[in-house]
Design an enzyme around this catalytic site. Structure first.
Site, PDB file in Angstrom:
ATOM      1  N   ARG A 161      -3.435   6.366   0.989  1.00 42.98           N
ATOM      2  CA  ARG A 161      -4.030   7.459   1.753  1.00 42.98           C
ATOM      3  C   ARG A 161      -3.100   8.146   2.741  1.00 42.98           C
ATOM      4  NH1 ARG A 161      -9.023   4.659   4.404  1.00 42.98           N
ATOM      5  NH2 ARG A 161      -7.612   2.865   4.274  1.00 42.98           N
ATOM      6  N   ARG A 195       0.825  -1.217   0.000  1.00 47.97           N
ATOM      7  CA  ARG A 195       0.000   0.000   0.000  1.00 47.97           C
ATOM      8  C   ARG A 195       0.857   1.263   0.000  1.00 47.97           C
ATOM      9  NH1 ARG A 195      -4.418  -1.666   4.594  1.00 47.97           N
ATOM     10  NH2 ARG A 195      -5.410  -3.384   3.489  1.00 47.97           N
ATOM     11  N   TYR A 201     -15.146 -11.407   0.379  1.00 53.78           N
ATOM     12  CA  TYR A 201     -15.803 -10.141   0.066  1.00 53.78           C
ATOM     13  C   TYR A 201     -17.120 -10.365  -0.669  1.00 53.78           C
ATOM     14  CZ  TYR A 201     -11.962  -7.096   1.526  1.00 53.78           C
ATOM     15  OH  TYR A 201     -11.036  -6.404   2.262  1.00 53.78           O
ATOM     16  N   ARG A 206      -7.351  12.275  -4.479  1.00 51.32           N
ATOM     17  CA  ARG A 206      -8.570  11.542  -4.100  1.00 51.32           C
ATOM     18  C   ARG A 206      -9.732  12.497  -3.809  1.00 51.32           C
ATOM     19  NH1 ARG A 206     -12.548   9.255  -3.272  1.00 51.32           N
ATOM     20  NH2 ARG A 206     -12.975   7.357  -2.075  1.00 51.32           N
TER      21      ARG A 206
END
Length: 349
Positions: A33, A29, A156, A42
């Site tokens: 973010r 990652r 998921y 974003r």
């Protein structure tokens, strides 16, 4: 495709067990973010719009490479693009994460999946982003492609999002074992095609994320995860029309399955932070590269403490057949300068 000549092959050498001048490092990652430049982008675009727009996905992929001295980039995408390709709606909701509004509830729901997925058509934007990024990297570092593993994606699709227990997905394993295997095989077939096309587009390494291995035990893993992970690796390697690329398997929480993972022909086994590196090396032997495994939460500590933890970690792994990383993805509220302290510490050892 006439890609620029690779200038830093340190991570590829480590994957092959060759000598390296220093330990290579990348971060799961690493494009995301925690970076202010990502948050700014974003704020202007929906998450999946970024994933589906090659120019934007490329820009985000390059952000950590421009900021840090890393030894690999990883294409910005999401494991759930495969679920979308199967015809399911996936939404990225603020402060919640991925949500599937209409998850699978009963085996009959398998019939509404688009099982004859044209990977090039449905996921072509990923391949375009990979090709564009390979050129934009200009050979600075290799580019990693990835996919979620079948069991993780199945979770998921049935849970409809994240879960603390995965009890709905695990119910399928006990109540509908044959139907579960059918779904896992559907996913495996798509993942194989997806990974092959990523390599054809320019990916130089591949990682398979079995992020939900922690919800299984050895018996369930041997029936519903391991065979599919093994199949993905062997099929991708046998079907690739270019020279084989190193493949990483990362089974978070799969400490009970390290021995099995070492028999699947993956070049690299990613370790989470709960596994002692010395114990892992003793289990897998000396012919497989290990990756990991600093606790992501350690990056909340002061830089000097981070550097000491990195030094201790590297002393256990040693320099041979090792790639430094976190034991899971970096968290969104980590100070970017604390990640720099980790990366610098790896380089200093």
């Amino acid at each position: 495709m006439n890609f620029p000549t690779l200038k830093n092959d340190r991570i590829l050498r480590a994957a092959r067990g060759e000598e390296v001048d220093r330990v290579p490092v990348w971060i799961m990652r690493q494009a995301g973010r925690y970076l202010p430049e990502f948050r700014e982008l974003r704020s202007r675009y929906d998450f999946f719009t970024i994933c589906r727009t090659p120019e934007l996905a490329c820009e985000v992929t390059l952000q950590p490479i421009q900021r840090y001295d890393l030894d690999a980039s990883i294409i910005f995408s999401d494991i759930l693009v495969i679920v979308q390709a199967l015809g399911m709606i996936v939404e990225m909701q603020p402060s919640v994460g991925p949500v599937i509004p209409d998850p699978l509830k009963e085996p009959i729901d398998l019939d509404r999946l688009n099982q004859s997925v044209d990977v090039k058509q449905e996921l072509g934007y990923v391949f375009e982003a990979i090709t564009l990024t390979r050129h934009r990297l200009n050979g600075q570092v290799p580019l990693i492609g990835f996919s979620g593993a079948p069991w993780t994606l199945m979770c998921y699709m049935i849970e409809g999002g994240g879960s603390k227990t995965m009890s709905k997905a695990k119910k399928w394993l006990y109540k509908y074992p044959e139907e579960s295997k059918r779904l896992l095989q559907i996913l495996t077939d798509i993942i194989v095609k997806y990974l092959i096309e990523q390599v054809n587009a320019g990916a130089q390494m591949l990682q398979v994320f079995e992020s939900n291995a922690e919800y299984l035990n050895s018996e369930l893993f041997d029936r519903f995860s391991g065979p599919y992970l093994s199949s993905i690796c062997s099929r991708v390697k046998s079907e690739l029309k270019v020279n084989s690329v190193p493949m990483i398997v990362f089974a978070k929480g799969g400490h009970y399955a390290i021995k099995q993972l070492s028999t699947f022909d993956y070049d690299i086994i990613g370790l989470d932070w709960t596994i002692d590196p010395i114990e892992a090396r003793n289990i897998v032997g000396n012919n497989i590269t290990l990756q990991g495994n600093l606790d992501p939460c350690s990056l909340y500590g002061p830089p000097e403490q981070i550097k000491k933890m990195v030094k201790n970690m590297l002393s256990k792994f040693t320099k041979h057949r090792y790639i430094a990383n976190l034991g899971h993805g970096i968290y969104p509220d980590v100070d970017p300068e604390h990640l720099r302290a980790m990366i610098d510490a790896v380089h200093e050892c």
